[in-house]
Every structure is written in structure tokens, then in C-alpha cells.
Scaffold this motif. Structure first.
Motif, short mmCIF file in Angstrom:
data_model
loop_
_atom_site.label_atom_id
_atom_site.label_comp_id
_atom_site.label_asym_id
_atom_site.label_seq_id
_atom_site.Cartn_x
_atom_site.Cartn_y
_atom_site.Cartn_z
N HIS A 26 0.85 -1.19 0.00
CA HIS A 26 0.00 0.00 0.00
C HIS A 26 0.89 1.24 0.00
O HIS A 26 1.92 1.28 0.69
N ILE A 27 0.47 2.23 -0.74
CA ILE A 27 1.31 3.40 -0.96
C ILE A 27 1.56 4.18 0.33
O ILE A 27 2.57 4.89 0.45
N ASN A 28 0.69 4.05 1.32
CA ASN A 28 0.86 4.77 2.59
C ASN A 28 1.76 4.02 3.57
O ASN A 28 2.13 4.57 4.61
N GLY A 29 2.08 2.77 3.26
CA GLY A 29 2.91 1.98 4.17
C GLY A 29 4.40 2.14 3.90
O GLY A 29 4.82 2.75 2.91
N LYS A 30 5.20 1.57 4.78
CA LYS A 30 6.65 1.59 4.63
C LYS A 30 7.05 0.37 3.82
O LYS A 30 7.05 -0.76 4.32
N LEU A 31 7.39 0.57 2.58
CA LEU A 31 7.63 -0.53 1.64
C LEU A 31 9.09 -0.57 1.22
O LEU A 31 9.80 0.45 1.26
N PRO A 32 9.56 -1.73 0.79
CA PRO A 32 10.92 -1.83 0.25
C PRO A 32 11.05 -1.00 -1.02
O PRO A 32 10.10 -0.88 -1.80
N SER A 63 1.65 1.33 -5.75
CA SER A 63 3.03 1.24 -5.27
C SER A 63 3.73 0.00 -5.81
O SER A 63 4.91 0.06 -6.18
N LEU A 64 3.02 -1.11 -5.90
CA LEU A 64 3.62 -2.32 -6.45
C LEU A 64 3.88 -2.16 -7.94
O LEU A 64 4.91 -2.62 -8.46
#
Length: 213
Positions: A26-32, A63-64
Motif C-alpha cells: 500500500h502506498i501509505n505503508g513503509k515498503l521496500p 506502489s507495487l
């Protein structure tokens, strides 16, 4: 509770990097970030293939898509083969559209590199084509109007009533606004000229007679 998106790396062969994507993206999360994958390319120049496995992805948004699209572009620049497994259908369709759609920057560069005579010829052809289309439209509208006068036009009466309503009652607000603005312009221009003769009292008569006529 849904797990956060992450990447697990493995190297089944010396020239192949396997990236297993899992969790919710999700775009609001902390992603790699894609930099994590690119950093492995910089650390090991022997990697010539990248395998992206999204079988364990539980949820995703743009985001993905951005992550995979960035990796795809970088792999193309570095001549690294990329394979995708279990990618969601929505991601695959969007990636396909992004691949076939030309970028605006490249299009503008190609346009700038065209010869002057080519651009003149292209504009001339476009002008002639547009002129033919305009004349064709005017001709069709004229023929349709004559057929209407002769009673040979085919149309639904409800459509005619709708058009009359749109051009009549529905247009009253915009016509009123335009009339008020025209009256203000006439009053302003007339007041400036009538002031020279001391006849500002006739500004209202000027506006009333002009609008009535």
C-alpha cells in the motif's frame, strides 16, 4: 492483521537473483524500495537474470506497479533479463499498457529532430485534412437542414423537444449573465463618453435602448 510488504532474496544460481514479494503493498505503508534490488546488482556484477515472484502478495495498489516498473526499466538499461511469476492480472495489464505507450519526452525529442520541410509538409497535410472534415460537416448539416424543411428528416420527436429545451429554457441563465455583462460594458463606455457633454443622466436610457434593439 495484514502483513507489511517485503522482499525475500535468494540466489539459486550464480547469475540469477530471485526476489519473492509478499504481504500487502500500500502506498501509505513503509515498503521496500527498488534500490534494495539494484544494490544487489551493484554488489554482484555476475547477476544477469532477475526473477520476481509475487505469489504471496495479499493486496496491492499503484506502489507495487511503480516498484515493478522501475525494476523493469533498470534491468533493460543494464541488459539484465527479468522474469515475472504469479504477477496479479491487473499489474500485468498495466505493465503492458505502459510498455506499448510511448513516453511524451521521447515523442517531443523525435519531433524536434524532424526536418523543417517534413514539418511544413505534415502541417499542410493536417490543414487540408481538417479543412475537408469541416466542409464535410457543413455539407452534411446543410443537407440535414433541407431534409428537415422538406419533411424528409428522420429523428425522434423527443430528441427535438430536448434540443429545443436546451437551447431555450436551459440557456436562460447564461443568456441572462451575458446580457448583464453587455449592459455593464455599454454603461461603462457610454458614461465615459457622455461625461464629456455632462449628460451622464442618459446612461440608463442608452443601455435600455441598446439592449432592447
Amino acid at each position: 492483521m495484514q502483513t507489511q510488504g517485503k522482499i525475500d532474496f535468494s540466489q539459486p544460481a550464480s547469475d540469477t537473483l530471485h526476489a519473492a514479494i509478499s504481504g500487502g503493498w500500500h502506498i501509505n505503508g513503509k515498503l521496500p524500495a527498488a534500490v534494495e534490488v539494484l544494490g544487489r546488482f551493484d554488489a554482484d556484477s555476475g547477476i544477469k537474470n532477475l526473477v520476481i515472484d509475487a505469489a504471496k502478495v495479499t493486496a496491492w495498489d499503484s506502489s507495487l506497479l511503480i516498484f515493478i516498473r522501475t525494476l523493469t526499466k533498470e534491468c533493460q538499461k543494464r541488459d539484465i533479463g527479468i522474469k515475472m511469476r504469479e504477477i496479479p492480472d491487473g499489474i500485468q495489464r498495466l505493465l503492458h499498457l505502459a510498455a506499448i505507450a510511448p513516453e511524451q519526452k521521447e515523442a517531443s525529442q523525435k519531433r524536434k529532430s524532424r526536418a523543417f520541410l517534413y514539418m511544413v509538409g505534415e502541417n499542410a497535410v493536417n490543414f487540408v485534412t481538417s479543412s475537408i472534415q469541416i466542409l464535410s460537416f457543413i455539407g452534411e448539416a446543410t443537407l440535414s437542414f433541407f431534409n428537415f424543411l422538406l419533411g424528409r428528416a428522420r429523428f425522434r420527436r423527443i430528441d427535438l423537444l430536448i434540443f429545443i429545451e436546451e437551447c431555450g429554457a436551459d440557456s436562460l441563465p447564461i443568456v441572462t449573465l451575458i446580457s448583464v455583462l453587455v449592459g455593464l460594458i455599454l454603461a461603462f463606455v457610454g458614461a465615459v463618453q457622455l461625461k464629456l457633454f455632462g449628460a451622464q443622466v442618459y446612461v440608463a436610457d442608452l443601455v435600455a435602448i441598446s439592449m432592447a434593439r
